[in-house]
Design an enzyme around this catalytic site. Structure first.
Site: not given
Ligand SMILES: *Cc1c(COP(=O)(O)O)cnc(C)c1O
Length: 399
Positions: A87, A109, A375
């Site tokens: 991220k 969000e 990830s």
């Protein structure tokens, strides 16, 4: 060069009211201006290196490979980035763009809180005001992530409408963005109206660029397949983009099959959905009886979204990528297997990608090569898995 139209084949676009459209146009203009600006790119690279800790390794799983007795498995170690996931690649890129645009306020969000935490961290780093919208149900479920965001100076606003989860958090964040007028909306995946899917891909493309260079250096050739989990699709498109023109490399996205393929029990949008529009873009979508967004479920909160990035919809239809699914139990099996054999605890999201690799590796020759995008790290999931095992809802697989 032809201007990108905002569509991937028929998918993507900007299905939004007029005030949102003009804000998206302002964003698109800034993105087009800075994406090829060497100074912008240098600053982005600087923070990836010095703050996020890139480049991360492409790790060869010798034990797992021996155990499965087939293709060689390599992991792209996004779990080793600052904050433990991919991220941060995107939040650094978007916040630097926000800074160039003269913005002082960030709105975002978050679902489980991973994107919220990464956004709060980069906002703290850049000295920007930060408000995170999070479904009221998720605020309850993810108390520690709320506290983390607040520690880093963010304000967390519980979204109280509808089912009070990610979909409503997005709705309320967009409302706030329009209301505030001068804020920057920092979107967490390769979804949403143009230019977000393109922009998020560009900021995640570092995953694929590094992986391609690393596999060529370590194996002297390209992999047979790249495998990544797909929620909104950002870690997958980041990896895939590095190999898009290498048509001999298969690109495989893995969606969550949850508890089963019945309505409401999964979030396998590309495998089981149909084209439709929500949150301002046209893509594949899981629908309820009236055509609205379906209820979705996955053991990993990061994967339960009823739509998917429009570029993936295009890659599916064109056949350039394939999409498959893995169930909760298959992901949990892979979660334990990697922990046991390699001493690496994967995020449950990433464990879906790994589960597919575990399934296909034994069917492939020993000189085949698979690159799996790890990830994120799984420390965040350990408490949940421990509880499910204790309650008898999950079993620990035997080796
Ligand atoms: C958020 C998240 C995902 C899912 O998001 P994508 O946009 O599909 O990549 C996957 N893995 C981890 C570790 C995440 O935090």
């Amino acid at each position: 060069m032809r201007q990108f139209s905002g569509f991937f084949g028929p998918y993507g676009g900007q299905f939004v009211p007029e005030p949102v459209k003009s804000m998206l146009d302002e964003l698109d203009h800034a993105f087009q201006k800075y994406r090829n600006d060497p100074e912008f790119f240098d600053e982005y690279q600087y923070y990836l290196r010095q703050y996020a800790g890139r480049p991360n390794p492409l790790y060869f799983c010798a034990n797992l490979t021996r155990h499965l007795g087939g293709a060689k498995i390599y992991l792209k170690r996004e779990d080793l980035n600052h904050l433990g996931a991919h991220k941060i690649n995107n939040t650094i890129g978007q916040i630097l763009l926000a800074k160039r645009m003269g913005k002082k306020k960030i709105i975002a969000e978050t679902g489980a809180g991973q994107h919220g935490v990464a956004t709060a961290a980069t906002a703290a780093l850049m000295g920007m005001e930060c408000t995170i919208y999070m479904g009221a149900v998720d605020v309850e479920r993810q108390r520690l992530n709320v506290f983390r965001m607040e520690m880093m100076g963010a304000r967390v606003v519980p979204a109280q409408s509808g089912q009070k989860t990610l979909k409503e958090a997005v709705d309320e964040a967009i409302e706030a963005w329009v209301r505030e007028g001068d804020a920057f909306y920092l979107l967490g995946s390769a979804v949403g109206p143009h230019p977000y899917p393109l922009m998020v891909r560009e900021f995640q493309a570092v995953v694929g660029r590094e992986a391609r260079e690393q596999i060529l250096a370590q194996e002297g050739r390209l992999p047979d397949a790249c495998i990544a989990c797909v929620g909104g699709g950002s870690n997958a498109i980041g990896l895939f983009s590095g190999f898009m023109d290498d048509t001999e490399v298969r690109l495989i996205g893995v969606e969550p099959a949850g508890r089963g393929l019945e309505y409401g029990q999964h979030a396998a949008t590309l495998c089981l959905g149909e084209p439709g529009t929500m949150h301002g873009f046209y893509s594949y979508m899981l629908k309820d009886a009236s055509g609205g967004p379906a209820e979705v479920y996955s053991i990993s909160a990061g994967l339960d979204y009823p739509s998917v990035g429009p570029e993936h919809a295009y890659l599916k239809d064109s056949g350039r990528a394939q999409y498959v699914y893995a169930s909760d139990q298959e992901a949990v099996d892979a979660f334990f297997l990697l922990s046991r054999l390699e001493g690496i605890i994967p995020a449950l999201e990433s464990a879906h990608a790994l589960a597919h690799a575990v399934a296909v590796a034994p069917t492939l020759p020993r000189d085949a090569v698979l690159v799996v995008n790890l990830s994120g790290r799984g420390d965040k999931d350990v408490e949940q898995v421990e509880r499910l095992v204790r309650q008898g809802e999950l079993r620990i697989p035997s080796l």
